[in-house]
Design a protein around this motif. Structure first.
Motif, mmCIF file in Angstrom:
data_model
loop_
_atom_site.group_PDB
_atom_site.id
_atom_site.type_symbol
_atom_site.label_atom_id
_atom_site.label_comp_id
_atom_site.label_asym_id
_atom_site.label_seq_id
_atom_site.Cartn_x
_atom_site.Cartn_y
_atom_site.Cartn_z
ATOM 1 N N GLY A 27 0.280 8.375 -2.502
ATOM 2 C CA GLY A 27 1.950 7.716 -2.259
ATOM 3 C C GLY A 27 1.902 6.003 -2.528
ATOM 4 O O GLY A 27 2.023 5.923 -0.853
ATOM 5 N N ILE A 28 3.590 5.014 -1.982
ATOM 6 C CA ILE A 28 3.297 4.376 -1.875
ATOM 7 C C ILE A 28 3.688 4.002 -1.189
ATOM 8 O O ILE A 28 4.061 3.312 0.172
ATOM 9 C CB ILE A 28 4.828 2.834 -3.205
ATOM 10 N N THR A 29 4.401 5.397 -0.007
ATOM 11 C CA THR A 29 5.467 5.247 0.968
ATOM 12 C C THR A 29 4.591 5.304 1.975
ATOM 13 O O THR A 29 4.881 4.223 3.545
ATOM 14 C CB THR A 29 6.097 6.371 1.058
ATOM 15 N N LYS A 30 3.762 6.233 2.260
ATOM 16 C CA LYS A 30 2.184 5.911 2.845
ATOM 17 C C LYS A 30 0.894 4.375 2.906
ATOM 18 O O LYS A 30 0.586 3.770 3.946
ATOM 19 C CB LYS A 30 0.826 7.066 2.364
ATOM 20 N N MET A 31 1.543 4.025 1.967
ATOM 21 C CA MET A 31 0.454 3.138 1.888
ATOM 22 C C MET A 31 1.064 1.465 1.880
ATOM 23 O O MET A 31 0.668 0.387 2.520
ATOM 24 C CB MET A 31 -0.159 2.649 -0.007
ATOM 25 N N ARG A 32 2.453 1.005 1.600
ATOM 26 C CA ARG A 32 2.944 0.375 2.227
ATOM 27 C C ARG A 32 2.867 -0.869 3.529
ATOM 28 O O ARG A 32 2.484 0.412 4.310
ATOM 29 C CB ARG A 32 5.144 0.568 2.064
ATOM 30 N N GLY A 33 3.209 -1.562 3.313
ATOM 31 C CA GLY A 33 2.914 -2.710 5.041
ATOM 32 C C GLY A 33 1.086 -2.277 5.321
ATOM 33 O O GLY A 33 1.066 -3.328 6.114
ATOM 34 N N GLN A 34 0.318 -2.261 4.504
ATOM 35 C CA GLN A 34 -0.669 -2.108 4.315
ATOM 36 C C GLN A 34 -1.818 -3.353 3.911
ATOM 37 O O GLN A 34 -1.446 -3.146 2.950
ATOM 38 C CB GLN A 34 -1.586 -1.325 4.449
ATOM 39 N N TRP A 35 -2.583 -3.914 4.778
ATOM 40 C CA TRP A 35 -3.355 -5.645 4.197
ATOM 41 C C TRP A 35 -4.342 -4.039 3.209
ATOM 42 O O TRP A 35 -5.272 -3.452 4.384
ATOM 43 C CB TRP A 35 -3.672 -6.045 4.879
ATOM 44 N N ILE A 36 -4.742 -4.750 1.984
ATOM 45 C CA ILE A 36 -6.228 -4.150 1.769
ATOM 46 C C ILE A 36 -7.125 -5.164 1.345
ATOM 47 O O ILE A 36 -6.597 -5.790 0.775
ATOM 48 C CB ILE A 36 -5.964 -3.100 0.877
ATOM 49 N N GLU A 37 -7.886 -5.453 1.696
ATOM 50 C CA GLU A 37 -9.251 -6.408 1.174
ATOM 51 C C GLU A 37 -9.834 -6.523 0.625
ATOM 52 O O GLU A 37 -10.618 -5.402 0.701
ATOM 53 C CB GLU A 37 -9.668 -7.407 2.648
ATOM 54 N N GLN A 38 -10.215 -6.930 -0.630
ATOM 55 C CA GLN A 38 -10.588 -6.924 -1.885
ATOM 56 C C GLN A 38 -11.037 -8.312 -2.364
ATOM 57 O O GLN A 38 -10.383 -8.826 -2.614
ATOM 58 C CB GLN A 38 -10.542 -5.646 -2.834
ATOM 59 N N GLU A 39 -12.762 -8.744 -2.643
ATOM 60 C CA GLU A 39 -13.066 -9.436 -3.705
ATOM 61 C C GLU A 39 -12.527 -10.446 -2.480
ATOM 62 O O GLU A 39 -11.668 -12.178 -3.594
ATOM 63 C CB GLU A 39 -12.413 -9.763 -4.831
ATOM 64 N N GLY A 40 -12.331 -10.710 -1.577
ATOM 65 C CA GLY A 40 -12.182 -11.927 -1.385
ATOM 66 C C GLY A 40 -10.359 -12.405 -1.120
ATOM 67 O O GLY A 40 -9.629 -13.204 -1.020
ATOM 68 N N ARG A 41 -9.445 -11.263 -1.124
ATOM 69 C CA ARG A 41 -7.824 -11.723 -1.722
ATOM 70 C C ARG A 41 -7.771 -10.497 -0.484
ATOM 71 O O ARG A 41 -8.514 -9.827 -0.144
ATOM 72 C CB ARG A 41 -7.502 -11.376 -3.498
ATOM 73 N N ALA A 42 -6.811 -10.633 -0.378
ATOM 74 C CA ALA A 42 -5.632 -9.452 0.502
ATOM 75 C C ALA A 42 -4.641 -8.658 -0.112
ATOM 76 O O ALA A 42 -3.855 -9.153 -0.954
ATOM 77 C CB ALA A 42 -4.896 -10.162 2.407
#
Length: 227
Positions: free
Chosen positions: A162-177
Protein backbone atom coordinates in the motif's frame (compact mmCIF):
# COMPACT_ATOMS: atom_id res chain seq x y z
CA UNK A 1 -3.73 25.35 -33.11
CA UNK A 2 -4.61 21.76 -32.26
CA UNK A 3 -3.76 20.15 -28.92
CA UNK A 4 -1.74 17.44 -30.67
CA UNK A 5 0.36 20.17 -32.31
CA UNK A 6 0.84 21.81 -28.91
CA UNK A 7 2.11 18.50 -27.52
CA UNK A 8 4.97 18.64 -30.01
CA UNK A 9 5.51 22.33 -29.36
CA UNK A 10 6.38 21.50 -25.74
CA UNK A 11 9.75 20.40 -27.05
CA UNK A 12 10.43 23.38 -29.28
CA UNK A 13 9.09 26.40 -27.37
CA UNK A 14 10.38 28.12 -24.29
CA UNK A 15 13.78 28.15 -22.65
CA UNK A 16 14.95 25.22 -20.60
CA UNK A 17 18.12 24.84 -18.60
CA UNK A 18 20.22 21.87 -19.79
CA UNK A 19 22.03 19.65 -17.33
CA UNK A 20 25.80 19.41 -17.53
CA UNK A 21 26.88 17.71 -20.76
CA UNK A 22 23.44 17.96 -22.39
CA UNK A 23 21.84 20.38 -24.80
CA UNK A 24 18.23 21.44 -24.92
CA UNK A 25 17.92 20.11 -28.47
CA UNK A 26 19.10 16.62 -27.43
CA UNK A 27 16.42 16.35 -24.77
CA UNK A 28 13.65 17.77 -26.96
CA UNK A 29 14.32 15.99 -30.23
CA UNK A 30 14.18 12.48 -28.79
CA UNK A 31 11.03 13.21 -26.81
CA UNK A 32 9.46 14.82 -29.86
CA UNK A 33 9.96 11.57 -31.77
CA UNK A 34 8.46 9.61 -28.88
CA UNK A 35 5.49 11.98 -28.79
CA UNK A 36 4.82 11.44 -32.49
CA UNK A 37 4.80 7.69 -31.97
CA UNK A 38 2.48 7.95 -28.97
CA UNK A 39 0.03 10.09 -30.93
CA UNK A 40 -0.40 7.23 -33.37
CA UNK A 41 -0.56 4.42 -30.80
CA UNK A 42 -3.38 1.88 -31.10
CA UNK A 43 -1.98 -0.82 -28.82
CA UNK A 44 -5.01 -1.09 -26.56
CA UNK A 45 -8.73 -0.27 -26.42
CA UNK A 46 -8.12 3.08 -24.72
CA UNK A 47 -7.23 4.49 -28.14
CA UNK A 48 -10.86 4.09 -29.23
CA UNK A 49 -12.28 6.35 -26.50
CA UNK A 50 -9.56 8.96 -26.02
CA UNK A 51 -9.80 12.55 -27.20
CA UNK A 52 -6.05 13.18 -27.01
CA UNK A 53 -2.94 11.21 -26.16
CA UNK A 54 -1.40 12.72 -23.02
CA UNK A 55 2.38 12.39 -23.10
CA UNK A 56 4.01 14.86 -20.71
CA UNK A 57 4.67 18.44 -19.65
CA UNK A 58 7.44 20.37 -17.98
CA UNK A 59 11.18 20.46 -18.55
CA UNK A 60 12.55 17.36 -20.36
CA UNK A 61 15.99 18.12 -18.92
CA UNK A 62 14.89 18.37 -15.29
CA UNK A 63 16.52 16.26 -12.60
CA UNK A 64 13.06 15.55 -11.13
CA UNK A 65 10.29 13.49 -12.74
CA UNK A 66 6.80 12.74 -11.46
CA UNK A 67 4.76 9.81 -12.74
CA UNK A 68 1.03 9.59 -12.05
CA UNK A 69 -1.67 7.06 -12.93
CA UNK A 70 -3.37 8.30 -16.09
CA UNK A 71 -5.20 11.20 -17.71
CA UNK A 72 -8.53 12.41 -16.37
CA UNK A 73 -11.20 14.39 -18.19
CA UNK A 74 -9.32 17.71 -18.22
CA UNK A 75 -6.12 16.01 -19.32
CA UNK A 76 -7.93 14.14 -22.09
CA UNK A 77 -9.45 17.42 -23.29
CA UNK A 78 -6.19 19.39 -23.25
CA UNK A 79 -3.62 16.71 -24.06
CA UNK A 80 -1.51 17.65 -21.02
CA UNK A 81 -1.06 15.75 -17.73
CA UNK A 82 -2.07 17.10 -14.33
CA UNK A 83 -4.00 20.19 -15.44
CA UNK A 84 -7.24 19.61 -13.51
CA UNK A 85 -7.80 20.20 -9.78
CA UNK A 86 -5.22 17.55 -8.84
CA UNK A 87 -2.70 19.18 -11.15
CA UNK A 88 -3.35 22.60 -9.69
CA UNK A 89 -2.74 21.20 -6.22
CA UNK A 90 0.46 19.54 -7.43
CA UNK A 91 1.71 22.86 -8.79
CA UNK A 92 0.94 24.48 -5.43
CA UNK A 93 2.86 21.78 -3.56
CA UNK A 94 5.84 22.19 -5.87
CA UNK A 95 5.77 25.97 -5.44
CA UNK A 96 5.63 25.57 -1.65
CA UNK A 97 9.12 24.02 -1.72
CA UNK A 98 10.45 26.40 -4.34
CA UNK A 99 10.08 24.20 -7.43
CA UNK A 100 8.82 25.60 -10.74
CA UNK A 101 6.33 23.21 -12.45
CA UNK A 102 7.61 24.25 -15.88
CA UNK A 103 11.36 24.33 -15.23
CA UNK A 104 12.19 22.02 -12.34
CA UNK A 105 10.17 18.88 -13.13
CA UNK A 106 8.92 16.68 -15.97
CA UNK A 107 5.44 15.21 -15.43
CA UNK A 108 3.83 12.20 -17.11
CA UNK A 109 1.61 9.18 -16.40
CA UNK A 110 1.80 5.40 -16.46
CA UNK A 111 -0.81 5.30 -19.26
CA UNK A 112 -1.09 7.97 -21.93
CA UNK A 113 -4.82 7.68 -22.69
CA UNK A 114 -7.76 8.27 -20.36
CA UNK A 115 -9.47 5.14 -19.03
CA UNK A 116 -13.26 5.55 -19.46
CA UNK A 117 -14.90 7.09 -16.40
CA UNK A 118 -11.48 7.81 -14.87
CA UNK A 119 -11.26 4.20 -13.73
CA UNK A 120 -7.95 2.64 -12.75
CA UNK A 121 -6.03 1.35 -15.79
CA UNK A 122 -5.96 -2.44 -16.12
CA UNK A 123 -2.70 -4.39 -15.89
CA UNK A 124 -2.98 -5.05 -19.63
CA UNK A 125 -3.35 -1.35 -20.43
CA UNK A 126 -0.41 -0.53 -18.19
CA UNK A 127 1.68 -3.21 -19.90
CA UNK A 128 0.86 -1.83 -23.37
CA UNK A 129 1.97 1.65 -22.27
CA UNK A 130 5.05 0.45 -20.41
CA UNK A 131 7.43 0.78 -23.40
CA UNK A 132 6.44 4.43 -23.84
CA UNK A 133 6.98 5.16 -20.15
CA UNK A 134 10.30 3.33 -20.06
CA UNK A 135 11.55 5.38 -22.99
CA UNK A 136 10.39 8.58 -21.31
CA UNK A 137 12.36 7.72 -18.19
CA UNK A 138 15.44 6.90 -20.25
CA UNK A 139 15.19 10.05 -22.37
CA UNK A 140 14.51 12.46 -19.51
CA UNK A 141 17.04 10.58 -17.39
CA UNK A 142 16.00 12.08 -14.04
CA UNK A 143 18.00 11.58 -10.89
CA UNK A 144 14.85 11.62 -8.74
CA UNK A 145 11.46 10.12 -9.64
CA UNK A 146 8.27 10.68 -7.67
CA UNK A 147 5.62 7.97 -8.01
CA UNK A 148 2.23 9.54 -7.31
CA UNK A 149 -0.11 6.86 -6.05
CA UNK A 150 -0.13 3.08 -5.89
CA UNK A 151 -0.75 2.57 -9.63
CA UNK A 152 2.42 4.45 -10.51
CA UNK A 153 4.39 2.67 -7.80
CA UNK A 154 3.25 -0.74 -9.00
CA UNK A 155 3.55 0.14 -12.68
CA UNK A 156 7.12 1.40 -12.40
CA UNK A 157 8.66 -0.66 -9.59
CA UNK A 158 6.30 -3.62 -9.32
CA UNK A 159 5.69 -2.89 -5.64
CA UNK A 160 2.18 -3.87 -4.53
CA UNK A 161 2.46 -2.76 -0.90
CA UNK A 162 0.00 0.00 0.00
CA UNK A 163 1.06 3.55 -0.77
CA UNK A 164 0.46 4.57 2.86
CA UNK A 165 3.24 2.23 3.99
CA UNK A 166 5.66 3.11 1.18
CA UNK A 167 5.25 6.89 0.82
CA UNK A 168 8.21 8.99 1.81
CA UNK A 169 10.73 6.16 1.43
CA UNK A 170 13.67 6.29 -0.96
CA UNK A 171 14.01 3.31 -3.28
CA UNK A 172 17.27 3.19 -5.21
CA UNK A 173 17.16 1.40 -8.57
CA UNK A 174 19.31 1.62 -11.68
CA UNK A 175 21.06 4.76 -10.53
CA UNK A 176 17.85 6.65 -9.72
CA UNK A 177 16.14 7.54 -6.48
CA UNK A 178 12.42 6.77 -6.46
CA UNK A 179 9.98 8.01 -3.83
CA UNK A 180 6.29 6.99 -3.68
CA UNK A 181 4.02 9.86 -2.62
CA UNK A 182 0.28 10.31 -2.25
CA UNK A 183 -1.50 11.21 -5.47
CA UNK A 184 -2.81 14.80 -5.45
CA UNK A 185 -6.35 13.54 -6.12
CA UNK A 186 -6.16 11.61 -2.83
CA UNK A 187 -5.12 14.81 -1.08
CA UNK A 188 -8.17 16.60 -2.49
CA UNK A 189 -10.32 14.07 -0.64
CA UNK A 190 -8.28 14.49 2.56
CA UNK A 191 -8.10 18.23 3.02
CA UNK A 192 -6.78 18.41 6.60
CA UNK A 193 -3.33 20.00 6.95
CA UNK A 194 -2.84 18.85 10.53
CA UNK A 195 0.39 17.11 11.44
CA UNK A 196 0.32 13.45 10.50
CA UNK A 197 -2.44 13.85 7.91
CA UNK A 198 -1.82 13.07 4.20
CA UNK A 199 -1.35 16.71 3.13
CA UNK A 200 1.14 17.37 5.92
CA UNK A 201 3.01 14.14 5.16
CA UNK A 202 3.15 15.03 1.46
CA UNK A 203 4.59 18.45 2.23
CA UNK A 204 7.26 16.77 4.35
CA UNK A 205 8.01 14.35 1.49
CA UNK A 206 8.41 17.18 -1.00
CA UNK A 207 10.71 19.06 1.36
CA UNK A 208 12.85 15.91 1.53
CA UNK A 209 12.88 15.73 -2.25
CA UNK A 210 13.89 19.39 -2.52
CA UNK A 211 16.76 18.79 -0.11
CA UNK A 212 18.00 15.87 -2.23
CA UNK A 213 17.82 17.97 -5.39
CA UNK A 214 19.79 20.72 -3.68
CA UNK A 215 22.46 18.20 -2.70
CA UNK A 216 22.67 16.95 -6.28
CA UNK A 217 23.00 20.50 -7.56
CA UNK A 218 25.76 21.29 -5.06
CA UNK A 219 27.65 18.14 -6.05
CA UNK A 220 27.31 18.99 -9.74
CA UNK A 221 28.62 22.52 -9.18
CA UNK A 222 31.55 21.19 -7.15
CA UNK A 223 32.41 18.76 -9.92
CA UNK A 224 32.34 21.53 -12.51
CA UNK A 225 34.63 23.65 -10.35
CA UNK A 226 37.16 20.82 -10.08
CA UNK A 227 37.22 20.48 -13.86
Amino acid sequence: MSTQRSQLDLFSAGAVVPRTGETASQGRDSLEALTRECLGCRRCELAATRTHVVVGRGNPLARLMLIGEGPGQHEDETGLPFVGRAGQLLDQILASVGLDPEQDIYICNVVKCRPPGNRKPTPEETAHCRPWLQRQIELVNPAVVLLAGSTAMTGVLGIKTGITKMRGQWIEQEGRAYMPVFHPSFLLRNASRQKGQPKWLTWEDFKTVRARLDTLETSAQSSETLH
